[in-house]
Design a protein around this motif. Structure first.
Motif, short mmCIF file in Angstrom:
data_model
loop_
_atom_site.label_atom_id
_atom_site.label_comp_id
_atom_site.label_asym_id
_atom_site.label_seq_id
_atom_site.Cartn_x
_atom_site.Cartn_y
_atom_site.Cartn_z
N LYS A 31 0.96 -1.19 0.30
CA LYS A 31 -0.03 0.05 0.13
C LYS A 31 0.63 1.33 0.09
O LYS A 31 2.07 1.31 0.45
CB LYS A 31 -0.98 -0.11 1.56
CG LYS A 31 -0.14 0.45 3.15
CD LYS A 31 -1.12 0.07 3.70
CE LYS A 31 -0.97 -0.15 4.81
NZ LYS A 31 -2.23 0.49 5.88
N GLN A 32 0.65 2.16 -0.55
CA GLN A 32 1.20 3.46 -0.83
C GLN A 32 0.66 5.06 -0.12
O GLN A 32 -0.79 4.95 -0.49
CB GLN A 32 1.72 3.65 -1.89
CG GLN A 32 0.27 3.70 -3.23
CD GLN A 32 1.15 3.84 -4.57
OE1 GLN A 32 2.35 3.83 -4.47
NE2 GLN A 32 0.26 3.91 -5.38
N SER A 33 0.83 5.93 0.10
CA SER A 33 0.32 6.77 0.40
C SER A 33 -0.39 7.66 -0.95
O SER A 33 -0.23 7.94 -1.56
CB SER A 33 1.68 7.89 1.13
OG SER A 33 2.52 8.41 0.57
N SER A 34 -2.18 7.72 0.18
CA SER A 34 -2.56 8.65 -0.86
C SER A 34 -3.22 9.88 -0.34
O SER A 34 -3.16 10.52 0.35
CB SER A 34 -4.30 7.38 -0.26
OG SER A 34 -4.99 8.42 -1.63
N TYR A 47 5.60 3.91 2.11
CA TYR A 47 4.83 2.76 1.38
C TYR A 47 5.15 1.56 2.16
O TYR A 47 5.59 1.81 3.53
CB TYR A 47 5.77 2.45 0.62
CG TYR A 47 6.25 2.93 -0.71
CD1 TYR A 47 4.87 2.84 -1.72
CD2 TYR A 47 6.95 4.53 -0.99
CE1 TYR A 47 5.20 4.16 -2.97
CE2 TYR A 47 7.33 5.10 -1.95
CZ TYR A 47 6.48 4.99 -3.16
OH TYR A 47 6.49 5.32 -4.48
N GLU A 48 3.64 0.23 2.48
CA GLU A 48 4.06 -0.24 3.69
C GLU A 48 3.80 -1.55 3.02
O GLU A 48 3.20 -1.81 2.03
CB GLU A 48 3.04 -0.38 4.60
CG GLU A 48 3.13 -0.83 5.57
CD GLU A 48 1.97 -0.30 7.18
OE1 GLU A 48 1.29 -1.43 7.42
OE2 GLU A 48 2.16 0.74 7.32
N SER A 53 7.83 -0.87 6.33
CA SER A 53 7.70 0.46 6.38
C SER A 53 8.35 1.17 5.54
O SER A 53 9.77 0.78 6.20
CB SER A 53 6.70 0.98 6.67
OG SER A 53 7.24 0.99 7.85
N VAL A 144 -7.44 -2.01 2.96
CA VAL A 144 -6.61 -0.84 2.33
C VAL A 144 -8.11 -0.14 2.07
O VAL A 144 -8.27 1.23 2.58
CB VAL A 144 -5.73 -0.96 1.62
CG1 VAL A 144 -5.39 0.43 0.04
CG2 VAL A 144 -4.35 -2.02 2.21
N TYR A 159 -4.52 5.26 2.31
CA TYR A 159 -3.59 4.62 1.72
C TYR A 159 -4.27 4.01 0.50
O TYR A 159 -5.14 4.08 0.88
CB TYR A 159 -2.70 3.50 2.26
CG TYR A 159 -1.66 3.82 3.16
CD1 TYR A 159 -0.80 4.15 2.40
CD2 TYR A 159 -2.43 4.33 4.24
CE1 TYR A 159 0.87 4.49 3.56
CE2 TYR A 159 -0.63 4.60 5.44
CZ TYR A 159 0.59 4.42 5.17
OH TYR A 159 1.15 5.22 5.88
#
Length: 209
Positions: A31-34, A47-48, A53, A144, A159
């Protein structure tokens, strides 16, 4: 020859899927930041994954931190870890078993029936491996999505799907397709063998009469 080519196609599809599963397991971009709805674009991307992370800065520098405690992780991360590791192990066993069972190899060539059953076992392991990956990736994606649309989640803490999830879905499909091809080619071969045996029985009986 057609069955042999079908088996090879299934094997290489599953092999490609297995490599994709390994990549999905180790990649940190689950998952990545939004920044949806954000007026300010941050210079750091978050990112995680299942194991660590990471923070990627606009300068290109990436810093990662491995998760320290297993018990402090969320249940879905622990479960996805277990499913992905099981999937990788089952895929490795399936690769070895399928090589023994395929028609194009010489191992066990003296017993075609046993060889066919071994190939079906390898195909079944490929199928199970693909299912485990599909469950893990889909469950993680569901979590997510849930937190993204949760109104209680701050905008800066939301995310989106990372590239690793799409790699995982593609790898699971390849793995299940390859396993299906292996199983179907062997089942069709067994059916043809049974039909040939049934057709040859009456002529054998007439010869003795």
């Amino acid at each position: 020859m057609a069955n042999s080519g079908f088996q090879l196609l299934g094997y290489f599809l599953a092999l490609g899927g297995w490599i994709g599963i390994i990549s999905t397991t180790v990649l940190p971009q689950w998952k990545q930041s939004s920044y949806a709805g954000d007026a300010i674009i941050m210079a750091v991307g978050l990112y995680e994954g299942l194991w660590m992370s990471c923070a990627s800065q606009s300068t290109g520098q990436v810093q990662c931190k491995i998760f320290d405690s297993l018990l402090s992780l969320d249940v879905h991360i622990q479960t996805c870890r277990a499913l992905m590791v099981i999937s990788v192990l089952m895929g490795f066993i399936a690769i070895i078993v399928s090589v023994v069972g395929m028609k194009c190899t010489k191992v066990g060539d003296n017993n075609p029936s046993t060889k066919s059953k071994i190939a079906i076992s390898g195909g079944s392991l490929f199928l199970l491996s693909g299912v485990c990956t599909l469950v893990a990736v889909s469950w993680y994606a569901t979590q997510v999505s849930y937190h993204f649309f949760d109104p209680n989640t701050p905008i800066n803490a939301r995310y989106e799907f990372g590239p690793a999830l799409f790699v995982g879905w593609a790898a699971a499909i390849l793995m299940m397709l390859g396993g299906s091809f292996l199983c179907c080619s062997c089942v069709n071969e067994d059916r043809r063998g049974q039909q040939f045996y049934r057709q040859s029985q009456p002529s054998t009986a007439r010869e003795y009469v």
